[in-house]
Design an enzyme around this catalytic site. Structure first.
Site, PDB file in Angstrom:
ATOM      1  N   SER A 288       0.848  -1.098  -0.058  1.00  0.00           N
ATOM      2  CA  SER A 288       0.008  -0.217   0.055  1.00  0.00           C
ATOM      3  C   SER A 288       0.892   1.358   0.114  1.00  0.00           C
ATOM      4  O   SER A 288       2.259   0.977   0.319  1.00  0.00           O
ATOM      5  CB  SER A 288      -0.772   0.071   1.394  1.00  0.00           C
ATOM      6  OG  SER A 288      -0.008   0.582   2.397  1.00  0.00           O
ATOM      7  N   ASP A 289       0.288   2.393  -0.265  1.00  0.00           N
ATOM      8  CA  ASP A 289       1.042   3.786  -0.077  1.00  0.00           C
ATOM      9  C   ASP A 289       0.865   3.976   1.402  1.00  0.00           C
ATOM     10  O   ASP A 289       0.122   3.289   2.295  1.00  0.00           O
ATOM     11  CB  ASP A 289       0.612   4.677  -0.789  1.00  0.00           C
ATOM     12  CG  ASP A 289       1.697   5.845  -1.176  1.00  0.00           C
ATOM     13  OD1 ASP A 289       2.655   5.971  -0.236  1.00  0.00           O
ATOM     14  OD2 ASP A 289       1.699   6.816  -2.051  1.00  0.00           O
ATOM     15  N   TRP A 290       1.575   4.796   2.014  1.00  0.00           N
ATOM     16  CA  TRP A 290       1.961   5.146   3.483  1.00  0.00           C
ATOM     17  C   TRP A 290       0.405   5.186   4.093  1.00  0.00           C
ATOM     18  O   TRP A 290      -0.306   6.164   3.771  1.00  0.00           O
ATOM     19  CB  TRP A 290       2.436   6.216   3.579  1.00  0.00           C
ATOM     20  CG  TRP A 290       2.891   6.773   5.031  1.00  0.00           C
ATOM     21  CD1 TRP A 290       1.834   7.604   5.681  1.00  0.00           C
ATOM     22  CD2 TRP A 290       3.964   6.575   5.537  1.00  0.00           C
ATOM     23  NE1 TRP A 290       2.539   7.633   7.084  1.00  0.00           N
ATOM     24  CE2 TRP A 290       3.751   7.292   6.844  1.00  0.00           C
ATOM     25  CE3 TRP A 290       5.232   6.047   5.300  1.00  0.00           C
ATOM     26  CZ2 TRP A 290       4.796   7.242   7.837  1.00  0.00           C
ATOM     27  CZ3 TRP A 290       6.185   6.231   6.295  1.00  0.00           C
ATOM     28  CH2 TRP A 290       5.873   6.768   7.623  1.00  0.00           C
TER      29      TRP A 290
END
Ligand code: BGC
Length: 759
Positions: A288-290
């Site tokens: 995932s992104d952050w």
């Protein structure tokens, strides 16, 4: 006797279970992973899906301020990966805990944002894309991989492949510009450079294609904003660079922050599973992104983190970056039967597979050698690649009266501007472990290359931002100090040529750096005007991370040299171009606007029913009424000290059918006095199709070196691949009919011909 046999068997089994598995003994990837997974508890499996960031270097908003003992978590096998932990020693220490103190000793995978160099900083992506030189970009990625891999890191969150068309969006600097084809060529080169021929090579790192997908289409150029992307645009423009990465064997993908059609990417099964895995056959893992899993709540698509966990895992997000959702909720969800252990296994398997391919089970410390770190980082040969890339990334936008290259008659050269002696801004944003102030400034570069330093004088003129170099303080620029003007004007008055370095601070672009105003800010225009009053021979050197509105200085400046942010050896590279030691060859990977109001601005637009008719008096045309609609400098544009001319196109046939090809040829001549490199660009247009097509689409390009006076035939092979586009039913194919082929020096200066394709 029977009892004895049973006893021996039980003791043997006990011994087997108490020993850590010998991870190196299974000789097939699948066999090894299956064997390991059989021994893993559900908690240990979940651990593989969890990625923590070091608290020392958060690259996003803090998700949880709860004190967690990282060491304990690692010992318990509750973490599979770290971001923002780097360095041979640090990664070694943490790896040792994972390997020696966790039950199964599964190694960690260390990831880091190494976008354009680790310590040796290459030009930012928008700059290196301006080189249109995929071989050199691959070389740069190789150097970056060597340094990254020598710092204990296994994985970089690069390349960033968001086709970007809105200069207000700060992350445009990380992109390769507006074109899907150019971005795809660079995507392939970068993945190949980073990953090498095999991931098990200790000088390569796993790449991560990000941000999947459509992130750059953020409405109004506001970072993280929602997007409106039609399926046609998604397929024809946004997705091709990602597909190119899969074809190049990229190991990982990152799901983007944004939503597409109301479905955030980290919940977007159609994208993460349908397109990525089922259609394209991607077999690595998706991170995932952050905290983009946790952020599904704010998107308004789930009501709590537990639901976010279900949504993301089901969609196909394998690893949770710093989000703490999987860590907290997966176990319960499996116990409750809401998520099957099989689904968990699928993600674990994908992650273990990449760890296996990186050779981490064979030797978990293979990237963490302090000696190698010392030897490999910031070597001269690394810096040389950076310098070569920097030279080729420079785009000459204007050169009236051939003021450049500098001449012997230029006895006095005034070097002025807030960026003229800046040693930090050229490093750009996302600069990994670059040392502060480690770039060669333009002033240093000129002194070095010109040698006769008596010719050169320097004055800063004004500052770009507060002197305090603080990432946050860059957001507001209220520079009002004109006390440096007098000295700048004084040296300008006596000079034959003024080199004026202006633009943006590197932290005005990058993540969360959207702007409504893309003009030259602060006192820069005023400084230009003051100098112009006393000296008309101004060469503007731009340093910036987005296309700017430079109309305030465009007409008056004699020359304009776009240098973006060129990295460690910036000043040498610019000096080489200014002095003529290198004949500029860069071409814009993005259109330069006349005004921010034109955003998003890109060449591959559709005709519409009322296209603009230049010279026509009718008001019923698709154009602005208070400004020209065309770009100030078009996509593909860039001057050289030479002049190149093009003949008509010749083709070996007029039409071709499916499975065949057509050969096009064009003669390019260097009519100038300097040897130089030309980037010959080929565009196509399908004027009658089932879906309205862009008036021009770049489909191929070739770089040719031509000596002064020399001509060469440049040939292009056209197949169905170049003519096709995506269809809802039937995928990518070309439709029968006539196609316009355009070849030339940029997206505006083209010669054209027509060919026919029979389906
Ligand atoms: C960015 C990613 C980056 C990640 C980790 C996010 O905010 O969007 O590009 O890889 O942080 O630093």
């Amino acid at each position: 006797m029977r009892n004895l046999i049973i006893l021996i068997f039980v003791v043997y089994l006990g011994l087997l279970l108490s020993c850590k598995p010998d991870h190196a003994t299974k000789n097939t990837e699948a066999g090894f992973i299956a064997d390991l997974m059989e021994q893993m508890t559900v908690e240990e499996k979940i651990g593989q899906l969890v990625q923590y960031s070091s608290k020392e270097a958060l690259t996003g908003p803090e998700v949880s301020n709860k004190a967690v003992s990282i060491v304990n978590e690692v010992k318990q096998g509750k973490v599979g990966s770290f971001i923002n932990v780097d360095g041979a020693q640090k990664t070694y220490d943490l790896q040792k805990i994972a390997v020696d103190s966790s039950r199964l000793g599964i190694p960690l995978i260390f990831g880091y944002d190494v976008l354009h160099g680790y310590k040796t900083i290459m030009p930012v992506a928008l700059a290196s894309a301006s080189s249109w030189n995929e071989k050199l970009i691959k070389e740069g990625a190789k150097v970056t991989a060597r340094e990254t891999a020598s710092s204990g890191l296994h994985w970089t969150f690069a390349p960033m492949l968001d086709v970007s068309r809105d200069a207000r969006w700060g992350r445009i600097v990380e992109s390769c510009g507006e074109d899907p084809y150019l971005t795809s060529v660079i995507a392939k080169a970068t993945v190949e450079g980073l990953q090498g021929t095999t991931l098990s090579d200790t000088f390569s790192v796993a790449a991560c294609a990000k941000h999947f997908a459509g992130y750059a289409f953020a409405e109004s150029g506001i970072d993280y904003n929602t997007t409106e992307i039609t399926e046609q645009t998604l397929r024809d423009v946004v997705l091709p660079p990602f597909k190119a990465c899969v074809d190049a064997g990229v190991a990982t993908f990152m799901s983007a922050f944004n939503d597409i059609g109301g479905i955030p990417c980290s919940k977007n099964k159609e994208l993460l599973t349908g397109v990525l895995r089922d259609e394209w056959g991607f077999d690595g893992f998706v991170v995932s992104d952050w905290n983009s899993i946790g952020e599904l709540i704010k998107h308004g698509i789930v009501s709590n983190r537990k639901e976010a966990t279900i949504a993301a895992l089901e969609a196909g997000v394998d690893m949770d970056m710093e989000g703490r959702c999987y860590k907290k909720h997966l176990k319960d969800l499996i116990a409750e039967g809401i998520i099957s252990e099989e689904a968990l296994n699928t993600s674990v398997e994908r992650i273990l597979k990449i760890k296996y391919r990186l050779g981490l089970f064979e030797d978990p410390y293979r990237y963490s050698s302090i000696q190698r770190e010392k030897n490999e980082i910031y070597k001269d040969e690394n810096l040389e690649v950076s310098e070569q890339m920097a030279r080729e990334s420079i785009v000459l936008l204007k050169n009236d009266e051939s003021i450049l290259p500098l001449k012997a008659e230029d006895k006095k050269i005034a070097v002025i501007g807030p960026l003229a002696n800046d040693k930090d801004v050229p490093l750009g944003s996302w600069r990994a472990r670059a040392e502060y102030n480690s770039a060669v400034s333009l002033w240093e570069g000129l002194q070095n290359r010109i040698g006769d330093t008596k010719k050169l004088q320097f004055a800063k003129g004004c500052s770009l931002v507060d002197e305090v170099v603080n990432y946050q303080s860059i957001l507001n620029i209220e520079e009002e100090d004109r006390s440096g003007f007098a000295e700048a004007v004084r040296i300008a008055k006596k000079a034959d040529v003024v080199i004026l370095a202006i633009g943006e601070h590197c932290y005005q672009t990058g993540e969360a750096r959207s702007q409504t105003d893309i003009t030259l800010k602060g006192l820069q225009i005023e400084l230009f005007e003051e100098i112009y009053k006393v000296n008309k021979n101004i060469v503007v050197v731009l340093m910036n991370g987005r296309p700017l509105d430079i109309t305030a200085i465009n007409d008056k400046a004699k020359a304009i040299v776009e240098t973006w942010f060129l990295g460690s050896r910036s000043g040498y590279a610019i000096a080489d171009v200014l002095t003529g030691a290198y004949n500029p060859s860069g071409r814009l990977p993005i259109s330069f606007p006349r005004h921010v109001g034109q955003q998003p601005l890109y060449y591959a637009k559709k005709n519409t029913g009322r296209p603009e008719k230049l010279g026509s008096k009718s008001i019923y045309q698709a154009n602005y009424k208070d400004n020209e609609s065309s770009p100030l400098y078009p996509f593909g544009y860039g001057l050289s000290y030479s002049k190149f001319s093009y003949s008509d196109i010749t083709a070996n046939k007029e039409s071709f059918s499916k499975g065949e090809s057509i050969q096009l040829s064009i003669k390019v001549t260097n009519d100038g006095k300097y040897d130089g490199k030309e980037t010959v660009q080929l565009y196509i247009y399908d004027p009658v199709a089932s879906v309205a097509r862009p008036v021009k689409e770049l489909k191929k390009f070739k770089q040719v070196h031509l000596r002064a006076g020399e001509s060469k035939n440049v040939e292009f092979l056209i197949t169905e691949d170049e003519l096709g586009f995506w269809h809802k039913h039937g995928g990518i194919y070309a439709e029968e009919g006539e196609f316009e082929i355009m070849i030339g020096a940029n997206s505006q200066d083209l010669v054209s011909d027509t060919i026919r394709y029979n389906n």
